[in-house]
Design a protein around this motif. Structure first.
Motif, PDB file in Angstrom:
ATOM      1  N   THR A   1     -22.531  18.722  47.650  1.00  0.00           N
ATOM      2  CA  THR A   1     -22.025  18.013  48.837  1.00  0.00           C
ATOM      3  C   THR A   1     -23.158  17.779  49.846  1.00  0.00           C
ATOM      4  O   THR A   1     -23.037  18.086  51.027  1.00  0.00           O
ATOM      5  CB  THR A   1     -20.851  18.764  49.504  1.00  0.00           C
ATOM      6  OG1 THR A   1     -21.267  20.052  49.974  1.00  0.00           O
ATOM      7  CG2 THR A   1     -19.694  18.925  48.536  1.00  0.00           C
ATOM      8  N   ASN A   2     -24.237  17.214  49.350  1.00  0.00           N
ATOM      9  CA  ASN A   2     -25.395  16.911  50.192  1.00  0.00           C
ATOM     10  C   ASN A   2     -25.220  15.525  50.805  1.00  0.00           C
ATOM     11  O   ASN A   2     -25.244  14.518  50.100  1.00  0.00           O
ATOM     12  CB  ASN A   2     -26.670  16.959  49.351  1.00  0.00           C
ATOM     13  CG  ASN A   2     -27.922  16.715  50.178  1.00  0.00           C
ATOM     14  OD1 ASN A   2     -27.871  16.669  51.405  1.00  0.00           O
ATOM     15  ND2 ASN A   2     -29.043  16.552  49.516  1.00  0.00           N
TER      16      ASN A   2
ATOM     17  N   LEU B   1     -11.829  22.699  49.711  1.00  0.00           N
ATOM     18  CA  LEU B   1     -13.006  21.834  49.804  1.00  0.00           C
ATOM     19  C   LEU B   1     -13.855  21.879  48.535  1.00  0.00           C
ATOM     20  O   LEU B   1     -14.609  20.933  48.256  1.00  0.00           O
ATOM     21  CB  LEU B   1     -13.860  22.236  51.006  1.00  0.00           C
ATOM     22  CG  LEU B   1     -13.245  21.979  52.391  1.00  0.00           C
ATOM     23  CD1 LEU B   1     -14.108  22.588  53.480  1.00  0.00           C
ATOM     24  CD2 LEU B   1     -13.073  20.484  52.621  1.00  0.00           C
ATOM     25  N   SER B   2     -13.725  22.942  47.761  1.00  0.00           N
ATOM     26  CA  SER B   2     -14.526  23.050  46.535  1.00  0.00           C
ATOM     27  C   SER B   2     -14.088  22.047  45.476  1.00  0.00           C
ATOM     28  O   SER B   2     -14.844  21.763  44.544  1.00  0.00           O
ATOM     29  CB  SER B   2     -14.436  24.472  45.974  1.00  0.00           C
ATOM     30  OG  SER B   2     -13.130  24.751  45.500  1.00  0.00           O
ATOM     31  N   ALA B   3     -12.880  21.518  45.612  1.00  0.00           N
ATOM     32  CA  ALA B   3     -12.351  20.578  44.613  1.00  0.00           C
ATOM     33  C   ALA B   3     -12.100  19.210  45.224  1.00  0.00           C
ATOM     34  O   ALA B   3     -11.050  18.608  45.034  1.00  0.00           O
ATOM     35  CB  ALA B   3     -11.075  21.136  43.996  1.00  0.00           C
TER      36      ALA B   3
ATOM     37  N   TYR C   1     -19.421  31.913  48.208  1.00  0.00           N
ATOM     38  CA  TYR C   1     -20.374  30.897  47.754  1.00  0.00           C
ATOM     39  C   TYR C   1     -20.283  30.707  46.242  1.00  0.00           C
ATOM     40  O   TYR C   1     -20.277  29.576  45.739  1.00  0.00           O
ATOM     41  CB  TYR C   1     -21.804  31.293  48.131  1.00  0.00           C
ATOM     42  CG  TYR C   1     -22.214  30.941  49.529  1.00  0.00           C
ATOM     43  CD1 TYR C   1     -22.447  29.621  49.907  1.00  0.00           C
ATOM     44  CD2 TYR C   1     -22.393  31.927  50.500  1.00  0.00           C
ATOM     45  CE1 TYR C   1     -22.829  29.291  51.196  1.00  0.00           C
ATOM     46  CE2 TYR C   1     -22.778  31.613  51.796  1.00  0.00           C
ATOM     47  CZ  TYR C   1     -22.992  30.287  52.139  1.00  0.00           C
ATOM     48  OH  TYR C   1     -23.364  29.972  53.415  1.00  0.00           O
ATOM     49  N   ILE C   2     -20.219  31.801  45.511  1.00  0.00           N
ATOM     50  CA  ILE C   2     -20.142  31.719  44.054  1.00  0.00           C
ATOM     51  C   ILE C   2     -18.868  31.008  43.619  1.00  0.00           C
ATOM     52  O   ILE C   2     -18.898  30.116  42.753  1.00  0.00           O
ATOM     53  CB  ILE C   2     -20.216  33.134  43.434  1.00  0.00           C
ATOM     54  CG1 ILE C   2     -21.592  33.753  43.674  1.00  0.00           C
ATOM     55  CG2 ILE C   2     -19.904  33.085  41.934  1.00  0.00           C
ATOM     56  CD1 ILE C   2     -21.682  35.223  43.317  1.00  0.00           C
ATOM     57  N   LYS C   3     -17.752  31.363  44.224  1.00  0.00           N
ATOM     58  CA  LYS C   3     -16.479  30.742  43.852  1.00  0.00           C
ATOM     59  C   LYS C   3     -16.443  29.265  44.249  1.00  0.00           C
ATOM     60  O   LYS C   3     -15.917  28.432  43.499  1.00  0.00           O
ATOM     61  CB  LYS C   3     -15.322  31.502  44.499  1.00  0.00           C
ATOM     62  CG  LYS C   3     -15.087  32.875  43.901  1.00  0.00           C
ATOM     63  CD  LYS C   3     -13.969  33.617  44.628  1.00  0.00           C
ATOM     64  CE  LYS C   3     -13.749  35.001  44.035  1.00  0.00           C
ATOM     65  NZ  LYS C   3     -12.708  35.746  44.780  1.00  0.00           N
ATOM     66  N   PHE C   4     -16.993  28.938  45.406  1.00  0.00           N
ATOM     67  CA  PHE C   4     -17.043  27.534  45.832  1.00  0.00           C
ATOM     68  C   PHE C   4     -17.807  26.705  44.805  1.00  0.00           C
ATOM     69  O   PHE C   4     -17.331  25.660  44.346  1.00  0.00           O
ATOM     70  CB  PHE C   4     -17.694  27.413  47.208  1.00  0.00           C
ATOM     71  CG  PHE C   4     -17.867  25.986  47.674  1.00  0.00           C
ATOM     72  CD1 PHE C   4     -16.855  25.340  48.359  1.00  0.00           C
ATOM     73  CD2 PHE C   4     -19.041  25.287  47.418  1.00  0.00           C
ATOM     74  CE1 PHE C   4     -17.004  24.015  48.771  1.00  0.00           C
ATOM     75  CE2 PHE C   4     -19.201  23.969  47.819  1.00  0.00           C
ATOM     76  CZ  PHE C   4     -18.176  23.334  48.499  1.00  0.00           C
TER      77      PHE C   4
ATOM     78  N   ARG D   1     -16.397  23.916  42.057  1.00  0.00           N
ATOM     79  CA  ARG D   1     -16.898  22.537  42.002  1.00  0.00           C
ATOM     80  C   ARG D   1     -17.364  22.202  40.591  1.00  0.00           C
ATOM     81  O   ARG D   1     -17.152  21.084  40.106  1.00  0.00           O
ATOM     82  CB  ARG D   1     -18.054  22.310  42.995  1.00  0.00           C
ATOM     83  CG  ARG D   1     -17.575  22.141  44.417  1.00  0.00           C
ATOM     84  CD  ARG D   1     -18.585  21.455  45.318  1.00  0.00           C
ATOM     85  NE  ARG D   1     -18.772  20.037  45.051  1.00  0.00           N
ATOM     86  CZ  ARG D   1     -17.884  19.086  45.287  1.00  0.00           C
ATOM     87  NH1 ARG D   1     -16.695  19.389  45.763  1.00  0.00           N
ATOM     88  NH2 ARG D   1     -18.174  17.815  45.026  1.00  0.00           N
ATOM     89  N   LEU D   2     -17.975  23.153  39.941  1.00  0.00           N
ATOM     90  CA  LEU D   2     -18.414  22.941  38.567  1.00  0.00           C
ATOM     91  C   LEU D   2     -17.214  22.677  37.652  1.00  0.00           C
ATOM     92  O   LEU D   2     -17.241  21.761  36.821  1.00  0.00           O
ATOM     93  CB  LEU D   2     -19.190  24.163  38.092  1.00  0.00           C
ATOM     94  CG  LEU D   2     -20.037  24.015  36.838  1.00  0.00           C
ATOM     95  CD1 LEU D   2     -21.160  23.009  37.055  1.00  0.00           C
ATOM     96  CD2 LEU D   2     -20.605  25.369  36.425  1.00  0.00           C
TER      97      LEU D   2
END
Length: 260
Positions: free
Chosen positions: A131-132, A170-172, A234-237, A241-242
């Protein structure tokens, strides 16, 4: 996986084109680094974005200047005439982030330099994943060094952590801002890259990169979350997304169709 630790020995000059006022500095290993300071506007969160984004990019085979932990002694800033810089240096004593300075590098110009579609797809995938929001025509954040394309400045990635709410939702997300990416018109291999990168970037690798974050960069005075809790988010986010990469791949492919 670990980063080298160096100490600033000489503050050379501020780099005022950066909004957070990074600086060029010499370290005790004899090399020059672009230093990102924890005392700047977004604090350690910008440094975390640089660290996570840069090391994920490196894992995926993209060109990234070496990232180091760079220590700023409390003596720096005492004799600085510019009050803004003096305050920044005082607020940044201790551990900051440095990127190896690519001497003689030129700013990437999409009009002058054509980028291979395969490479363009890799970079667009990376920025959609992270999300850059900041690799646009106005601010490409890429350099040409020794005839190769290098990525710099990941500080505007992972913007979910500035609010730190609804991170799971937000991760998805599709990441609509990908429509502004400078390399999107050339990114014709996104589906292929998605399959390849998901073989390389595992949850385990994500965990190794996130665990590089120094604990004192995560001292956010949160009453509910420990340092390890924050790292787990952070890891779960990133893992979520992956797992949902088809969302941002579809968004990018649809946006590309409207501009080519």
């Amino acid at each position: 996986m670990e980063l080298r630790n160096v100490h600033v020995t000489r503050y050379i000059t501020p780099l005022r084109e950066g909004g957070s006022l990074p600086a060029l500095a010499e370290a005790n290993d004899g090399f020059n680094y672009v230093v990102k300071f924890k005392g700047a506007g977004h604090g350690t969160k910008a440094l975390i974005s640089e660290l996570i984004g840069g090391e994920i990019a490196r894992l995926l085979g993209l060109n990234i200047p070496e990232i180091v932990f760079i220590y700023l002694d409390e003596a720096f800033g005492r004799t600085e005439a510019d009050e803004e810089i003096q305050d920044l240096l005082k607020a940044s004593r201790g551990l900051n982030l440095g990127l190896h300075f690519l001497s003689g590098a030129l700013t990437f110009d999409p009009v002058v330099t054509l980028v291979d579609p395969y490479l363009a797809s890799k970079i667009v995938w990376l920025d959609a994943f992270l999300t850059n929001i900041d690799r646009t025509v106005k601010n490409t954040n890429m350099l040409i060094w020794h005839k190769e394309l290098w990525l710099i400045d990941m500080g505007a990635s992972l913007y979910f952590h500035h609010s730190w709410i609804n991170w799971d939702k937000l991760s998805a997300t599709p990441f609509a801002e990908i429509k502004n990416h400078v390399l999107l018109p050339f990114a014709s291999h996104l589906n292929e890259i998605d399959n390849k990168f998901k073989e390389i970037l595992t949850w385990e690798k994500i965990g190794e990169i996130v665990n590089l974050i120094p604990d004192n960069w995560l001292d956010w005075k949160s009453p509910c979350e420990t340092v390890q809790d924050i790292k787990e988010i952070y890891i779960k986010f990133l893992g979520n997304r992956l797992n949902n990469s088809q969302l941002f791949i579809k968004e990018a492919n649809n946006a590309r169709k409207t501009i080519i």
